[in-house]
Design a protein around this motif. Structure first.
Motif, mmCIF file in Angstrom:
data_model
loop_
_atom_site.group_PDB
_atom_site.id
_atom_site.type_symbol
_atom_site.label_atom_id
_atom_site.label_comp_id
_atom_site.label_asym_id
_atom_site.label_seq_id
_atom_site.Cartn_x
_atom_site.Cartn_y
_atom_site.Cartn_z
ATOM 1 N N THR A 66 -1.147 -4.983 -30.738
ATOM 2 C CA THR A 66 -1.271 -6.329 -31.326
ATOM 3 C C THR A 66 -0.611 -6.381 -32.704
ATOM 4 O O THR A 66 0.037 -7.364 -33.054
ATOM 5 N N ASP A 67 -0.722 -5.297 -33.469
ATOM 6 C CA ASP A 67 -0.035 -5.268 -34.773
ATOM 7 C C ASP A 67 1.478 -5.366 -34.591
ATOM 8 O O ASP A 67 2.172 -5.980 -35.403
ATOM 9 N N SER A 68 1.977 -4.745 -33.523
ATOM 10 C CA SER A 68 3.423 -4.702 -33.298
ATOM 11 C C SER A 68 3.996 -6.085 -32.998
ATOM 12 O O SER A 68 5.191 -6.337 -33.228
ATOM 13 N N LEU A 69 3.138 -6.975 -32.483
ATOM 14 C CA LEU A 69 3.622 -8.316 -32.137
ATOM 15 C C LEU A 69 4.217 -9.038 -33.341
ATOM 16 O O LEU A 69 5.186 -9.787 -33.204
ATOM 17 N N ASP A 70 3.632 -8.802 -34.515
ATOM 18 C CA ASP A 70 4.152 -9.486 -35.712
ATOM 19 C C ASP A 70 5.630 -9.156 -35.913
ATOM 20 O O ASP A 70 6.422 -10.017 -36.302
ATOM 21 N N THR A 71 5.979 -7.887 -35.664
ATOM 22 C CA THR A 71 7.383 -7.485 -35.828
ATOM 23 C C THR A 71 8.260 -8.150 -34.765
ATOM 24 O O THR A 71 9.338 -8.671 -35.070
ATOM 25 N N PHE A 72 7.789 -8.108 -33.509
ATOM 26 C CA PHE A 72 8.603 -8.718 -32.449
ATOM 27 C C PHE A 72 8.805 -10.223 -32.704
ATOM 28 O O PHE A 72 9.893 -10.760 -32.541
ATOM 29 N N GLU A 73 7.713 -10.872 -33.116
ATOM 30 C CA GLU A 73 7.778 -12.331 -33.291
ATOM 31 C C GLU A 73 8.662 -12.732 -34.476
ATOM 32 O O GLU A 73 9.252 -13.804 -34.461
ATOM 33 N N ALA A 81 18.303 -10.000 -37.069
ATOM 34 C CA ALA A 81 18.935 -9.670 -35.779
ATOM 35 C C ALA A 81 18.046 -10.129 -34.631
ATOM 36 O O ALA A 81 16.815 -10.149 -34.760
ATOM 37 N N ASP A 82 18.689 -10.493 -33.538
ATOM 38 C CA ASP A 82 17.951 -10.813 -32.312
ATOM 39 C C ASP A 82 17.605 -9.504 -31.625
ATOM 40 O O ASP A 82 18.481 -8.669 -31.414
ATOM 41 N N LYS A 143 -1.029 -14.973 -24.370
ATOM 42 C CA LYS A 143 0.106 -15.876 -24.609
ATOM 43 C C LYS A 143 1.122 -15.291 -25.582
ATOM 44 O O LYS A 143 2.255 -15.754 -25.646
ATOM 45 N N ARG A 144 0.734 -14.248 -26.332
ATOM 46 C CA ARG A 144 1.710 -13.627 -27.252
ATOM 47 C C ARG A 144 2.531 -12.523 -26.552
ATOM 48 O O ARG A 144 3.385 -11.907 -27.173
ATOM 49 N N GLY A 145 2.248 -12.268 -25.282
ATOM 50 C CA GLY A 145 2.970 -11.215 -24.566
ATOM 51 C C GLY A 145 4.344 -11.682 -24.109
ATOM 52 O O GLY A 145 4.741 -12.824 -24.306
ATOM 53 N N GLY A 146 5.051 -10.787 -23.457
ATOM 54 C CA GLY A 146 6.385 -11.103 -22.957
ATOM 55 C C GLY A 146 7.187 -9.840 -22.781
ATOM 56 O O GLY A 146 6.659 -8.818 -22.341
ATOM 57 N N TYR A 147 8.449 -9.891 -23.144
ATOM 58 C CA TYR A 147 9.263 -8.686 -23.067
ATOM 59 C C TYR A 147 10.332 -8.719 -24.152
ATOM 60 O O TYR A 147 10.658 -9.794 -24.687
ATOM 61 N N GLY A 148 10.821 -7.562 -24.466
ATOM 62 C CA GLY A 148 11.889 -7.467 -25.461
ATOM 63 C C GLY A 148 12.967 -6.525 -24.971
ATOM 64 O O GLY A 148 12.860 -5.946 -23.883
ATOM 65 N N ASP A 149 13.987 -6.380 -25.776
ATOM 66 C CA ASP A 149 15.082 -5.484 -25.430
ATOM 67 C C ASP A 149 14.948 -4.238 -26.314
ATOM 68 O O ASP A 149 15.152 -4.307 -27.540
ATOM 69 N N ALA A 150 14.568 -3.135 -25.697
ATOM 70 C CA ALA A 150 14.259 -1.930 -26.468
ATOM 71 C C ALA A 150 15.498 -1.395 -27.187
ATOM 72 O O ALA A 150 15.399 -0.896 -28.311
ATOM 73 N N TYR A 151 16.640 -1.512 -26.542
ATOM 74 C CA TYR A 151 17.881 -1.018 -27.162
ATOM 75 C C TYR A 151 18.196 -1.822 -28.424
ATOM 76 O O TYR A 151 18.466 -1.259 -29.493
ATOM 77 N N MET A 152 18.112 -3.146 -28.304
ATOM 78 C CA MET A 152 18.389 -3.993 -29.471
ATOM 79 C C MET A 152 17.347 -3.769 -30.565
ATOM 80 O O MET A 152 17.646 -3.847 -31.755
ATOM 81 N N THR A 153 16.115 -3.463 -30.147
ATOM 82 C CA THR A 153 15.048 -3.235 -31.126
ATOM 83 C C THR A 153 15.317 -1.940 -31.895
ATOM 84 O O THR A 153 15.151 -1.889 -33.115
ATOM 85 N N ALA A 154 15.729 -0.901 -31.171
ATOM 86 C CA ALA A 154 16.064 0.371 -31.842
ATOM 87 C C ALA A 154 17.214 0.155 -32.833
ATOM 88 O O ALA A 154 17.187 0.659 -33.957
#
Ligand SMILES: Cc1cc2nc3c(=O)[nH]c(=O)nc-3n(C[C@H](O)[C@H](O)[C@H](O)COP(=O)(O)OP(=O)(O)OC[C@H]3O[C@@H](n4cnc5c(N)ncnc54)[C@H](O)[C@@H]3O)c2cc1C
Length: 396
Positions: A66-73, A81-82, A143-154
């Protein structure tokens, strides 16, 4: 041969090593070098399904997610960067044998701040009209879930760390740890050069066991080959959320371009693999499993067809949870064994690694470093949920 010095050397520029570098830089520790044998994110991070959810029965993991969501959002603002984060929501469903632990787990998740709620079949039918929901007994929705791009995140973590002054060495395999007495003092690279450092963080994912074996560490990480199947649904799905089906043991999410990404959540049998020599091809077995599971769960998708697939490797510990730990060699910190679920927690993992480097302990009481210690396996004290499910026991 050249000799460089740094406060911290991070071996491995995957998601977790890059996140650690970024978190260190945010604490003002910028005399840091990431040493990556390929390129940033080119390891198993590049194969990730990137699913983001907080449904963990282990409170520290739920808190990290849940803490990590702040970064993704807020990635756009933080990194400029996207990172490919798509907050489409997350649905999880269980059958009747799991209703009791499911509700207890939801309450425990809410207690550490996870935004999750139990919803009925009608609500899920609105979200996934193509699904047959008849054999589920309970659902939750984040509702805060979903998916991201791990490569772009790295890439974003590494880019943010570099902007703060962290150095990055790519195409630079580390071949040796430098050890003096009972402490690590740096690393040697394949070109013979050395980097001396007060702390060495090893974040080498599926390569960790082999990397640390020469130093007397038997790291209990098995490398498991995992296949992902792409399905052309043959229909416009509309805005469906990620769906974790803990009855037939599958997860699905929409993929950019309209396909469905399918993963098999039945992890009872591990297929051992060599991370440097595994087949990237879809097997008949998984193809058949995907056809069967998707066909049964989504009977209305009569035109669905397999459109592709690939494989990656999970670095699996005996309790399917990571090791994020100071090691019994002074100056050495290990962050590996993410067991197929290291994306959703990666921002918090970086912060915990940074805490271990700087303070020797976690600064967040909800995320005790003890949970992730290396010694737990030898002590026979695994990190497991208080609310186990029948089937789908791993990663929850
Ligand atoms: C198929 C698949 C699906 C997944 N789906 C999800 C999901 O939906 N949600 C989720 O949360 N997680 C998921 N994961 C897990 C998540 O992606 C991983 O836990 C995470 O990406 C691992 O990051 P890492 O940095 O530990 O490892 P890696 O990305 O593998 O990074 C380790 C790095 O170390 C480098 N390295 C190794 N040895 C050396 C050396 N000697 N010198 C220098 N560098 C070295 C490697 O080149 C590599 O880049 C999935 C994983 C896979 C494989």
């Amino acid at each position: 041969m050249s000799t460089e010095t740094a406060d911290v050397v991070i071996v491995g520029g995957g998601l977790e090593g890059s996140s650690a570098a970024y978190a260190l830089s945010q604490l003002g520790i910028t005399d840091v070098v990431i040493v990556e044998r390929g390129t940033v994110g080119s390891g198993m991070t590049a194969k990730s399904s990137g699913i983001v959810r907080c449904h963990y029965g282990v409170p520290s993991l739920a808190a990290m997610a849940t803490d990590s969501l702040d970064t993704f959002e807020n990635a756009e603002e933080i990194f400029g960067a996207d990172i490919g984060f798509r907050q489409i929501g997350y649905v999880v469903g269980v059958g009747s044998p799991n209703v009791e632990p499911f509700r207890a787990s939801l309450a425990a998740q809410q207690a550490v701040g996870v935004l999750t709620e139990e919803v009925d079949a009608g609500a899920v039918a609105d979200l996934w009209p193509q699904a047959d929901l008849s054999d589920f007994a309970a659902f939750a929705y984040e509702k805060r879930g979903g998916y991201g791009d791990a490569y772009m995140t790295a890439q974003a973590f590494a880019g943010g760390a570099r902007a703060a002054g962290v150095r990055l060495r790519q195409q630079s395999p580390v071949v040796d740890l430098l050890v003096e007495g009972d402490r690590v003092t740096g690393v040697r690279l394949a070109d013979g050069s050395t980097i001396s450092a007060n702390t060495v963080v090893v974040a080498t994912g599926a390569w960790t066991r082999g990397f640390l074996a020469p130093f007397g560490f038997d790291i209990p990480i098995r490398v498991h080959r995992e296949e992902i199947v792409m399905v052309a649904p043959g229909a416009d799905l509309g805005p469906v959320p990620v769906f974790s089906d803990l009855v037939s043991l599958q997860y699905v999410r929409p993929e950019v371009g309209g396909d469905i990404l399918f993963g098999n959540s039945d992890l009872q049998q591990i297929e051992d693999a060599d991370p440097d020599g595994y087949s990237n091809r879809l097997t008949e077995t998984i193809r058949d499993i995907a056809v069967d599971k998707i066909g049964t769960r989504f009977p209305d998708l009569t035109e669905a067809a397999i459109s592709g697939g690939y494989a990656g490797c999970y670095d699996v510990t005996p309790d399917w949870n990571p090791i994020i730990s100071r090691m019994p060699l002074d100056g050495l910190v290990l962050a590996a064994g993410f067991s197929g679920h290291g994306f959703k927690i990666s921002p918090a993992v970086g912060r915990l690694i940074a805490d271990l480097v700087v303070e020797g302990r976690s600064r967040d009481p909800r995320i005790p470093e003890r949970d992730f210690r290396f010694e737990r396996f030898a002590e026979n004290d695994p990190l497991t949920t208080a609310f186990p499910y029948v089937g789908a026991g791993e990663m929850r």
